[in-house]
Write a protein that holds these residues in place. Structure first.
Motif, PDB file in Angstrom:
ATOM      1  N   GLY A 179       2.686  -4.143  -8.468  1.00 24.28           N
ATOM      2  CA  GLY A 179       1.981  -3.498  -7.369  1.00 24.28           C
ATOM      3  C   GLY A 179       0.488  -3.716  -7.429  1.00 24.28           C
ATOM      4  O   GLY A 179      -0.277  -3.012  -6.787  1.00 24.28           O
TER       5      GLY A 179
ATOM      6  N   VAL B 108       3.222  -7.170  -1.671  1.00 30.64           N
ATOM      7  CA  VAL B 108       4.127  -6.523  -2.624  1.00 30.64           C
ATOM      8  C   VAL B 108       4.402  -7.404  -3.831  1.00 30.64           C
ATOM      9  O   VAL B 108       4.773  -8.570  -3.700  1.00 30.64           O
ATOM     10  CB  VAL B 108       5.483  -6.221  -1.934  1.00 30.64           C
ATOM     11  CG1 VAL B 108       6.339  -5.350  -2.835  1.00 30.64           C
ATOM     12  CG2 VAL B 108       5.275  -5.563  -0.582  1.00 30.64           C
TER      13      VAL B 108
ATOM     14  N   MET C 185       5.596   3.374   2.420  1.00 31.91           N
ATOM     15  CA  MET C 185       4.323   2.887   2.968  1.00 31.91           C
ATOM     16  C   MET C 185       4.453   2.497   4.435  1.00 31.91           C
ATOM     17  O   MET C 185       3.600   2.833   5.240  1.00 31.91           O
ATOM     18  CB  MET C 185       3.845   1.653   2.184  1.00 31.91           C
ATOM     19  CG  MET C 185       3.636   1.879   0.720  1.00 31.91           C
ATOM     20  SD  MET C 185       2.045   2.567   0.289  1.00 31.91           S
ATOM     21  CE  MET C 185       0.975   1.192   0.543  1.00 31.91           C
TER      22      MET C 185
ATOM     23  N   THR D  28       1.128  -3.044  -3.167  1.00 35.91           N
ATOM     24  CA  THR D  28       2.071  -2.034  -3.653  1.00 35.91           C
ATOM     25  C   THR D  28       3.232  -2.696  -4.390  1.00 35.91           C
ATOM     26  O   THR D  28       3.333  -3.918  -4.446  1.00 35.91           O
ATOM     27  CB  THR D  28       2.571  -1.158  -2.486  1.00 35.91           C
ATOM     28  OG1 THR D  28       3.223  -0.008  -3.031  1.00 35.91           O
ATOM     29  CG2 THR D  28       3.543  -1.917  -1.602  1.00 35.91           C
ATOM     30  N   SER D  29       4.111  -1.868  -4.961  1.00 40.11           N
ATOM     31  CA  SER D  29       5.288  -2.380  -5.660  1.00 40.11           C
ATOM     32  C   SER D  29       6.511  -2.213  -4.758  1.00 40.11           C
ATOM     33  O   SER D  29       6.493  -1.423  -3.819  1.00 40.11           O
ATOM     34  CB  SER D  29       5.466  -1.631  -6.978  1.00 40.11           C
ATOM     35  OG  SER D  29       5.572  -0.251  -6.720  1.00 40.11           O
TER      36      SER D  29
ATOM     37  N   SER E  47       7.847   1.149  -3.385  1.00 39.48           N
ATOM     38  CA  SER E  47       7.006   1.973  -2.513  1.00 39.48           C
ATOM     39  C   SER E  47       6.948   1.473  -1.075  1.00 39.48           C
ATOM     40  O   SER E  47       6.344   2.115  -0.227  1.00 39.48           O
ATOM     41  CB  SER E  47       5.575   2.021  -3.069  1.00 39.48           C
ATOM     42  OG  SER E  47       5.599   2.349  -4.431  1.00 39.48           O
TER      43      SER E  47
END
Lengths: 96, 158
Positions: free
Chosen positions: A13, A9, A48, A40-41, A44
């Motif tokens: 992202g 992370v 996820m 991902t950021s 999210s």
């Protein structure tokens, strides 16, 4: 080799999380783990981990909240300072 | 895929009062030369506020402002040696402020395609000798030489 899945992370992202992912994969391979990674950021992460199984969340941006998956501060992989600690934290979280 | 480092994106004695001005000035160079879209600078500045990119390395502090690929036309890495250090929040710990001396501004289109660039940049971050060559360059020529030597990755279309 044991297969593990990491969620990496960072703010965008993409960029710093890819850097960390790349380095963690290399490091974990030396410890007998075949890691696949998804980048991902922070916003999210919750979605996820709900939809996909991950063994570990490696963060270079603050990720608020508690998840069922262990969360590791992985900034040390970028700076090279405390790199061993990050790897140790990961190995611990992966149960070895 | 083109090269990562372009001569005209390497700056010596670059000046900015703060991180925001630095991102705008440096980003404007990327934009003027067509590497990024006109949304890039705002996106990088916004990201920096929310998720800072300063990094305290062994003996040096740097920052690597960047954003997602949707704002990028041609991927490139810009390097700026600052005349005076600029304060950045530390990645992962915004409260921790660092005085960045060297800026790696990244225009990354697709991290998977530019993975070798990211690998080179990380190698420099974690290598004190390479960082010294960049930080102690005495003029633009020396900086450019150090940048090309240490992160000047070039890849060829497969």
């Amino acid at each position: 080799m044991k297969d593990v899945k990491l969620l990496c992370v960072c703010g965008s992202g993409a960029v710093s999380s890819s850097m960390v992912a790349m380095k963690l994969k290399d490091a974990l391979r030396e410890h007998g783990y075949n890691a696949t990674t998804v980048e991902t950021s922070p916003n999210s992460v919750a979605g996820m981990v709900e939809s996909t199984h991950f063994d570990l969340i490696a963060c270079v941006s603050p990720v608020p909240g508690d998840f069922s998956v262990p969360k590791i501060d992985a900034v040390g992989m970028l700076t090279g300072l405390g790199e061993d600690q990050v790897i140790e934290d990961c190995l611990k979280a992966l149960g070895s | 895929m083109a090269k990562a480092i372009y001569d005209d994106l390497v700056f010596y004695d670059f000046e900015a009062a703060d991180a925001s001005e630095l991102i705008r000035k440096l980003g404007a160079e990327f934009e003027r030369k067509g590497f990024v879209k006109d949304t890039y600078v705002d996106a990088v500045a916004a990201r920096e506020l929310e998720y800072p990119t300063g990094l305290q390395l062994d003996g040096f502090a740097v920052a690597m402002p960047h954003t997602s690929g949707v704002h990028v036309n041609t991927p490139a890495i810009g390097v700026a040696r600052l005349k005076h250090p600029v304060t950045f929040g530390h990645m992962g710990d915004p409260e921790h402020l660092v005085e960045a001396e060297l800026i790696f501004m990244m225009a990354i289109l697709d991290p998977d395609d530019q993975i070798e660039w990211l690998r080179s940049v990380m190698k420099v971050f974690t290598n004190k000798e390479m960082m010294s060559e960049l930080c102690f360059a005495n003029n633009r020529e020396e900086l450019l030489e150090a940048v090309k030597k240490n992160i000047g990755v070039e890849t060829v279309d497969a």
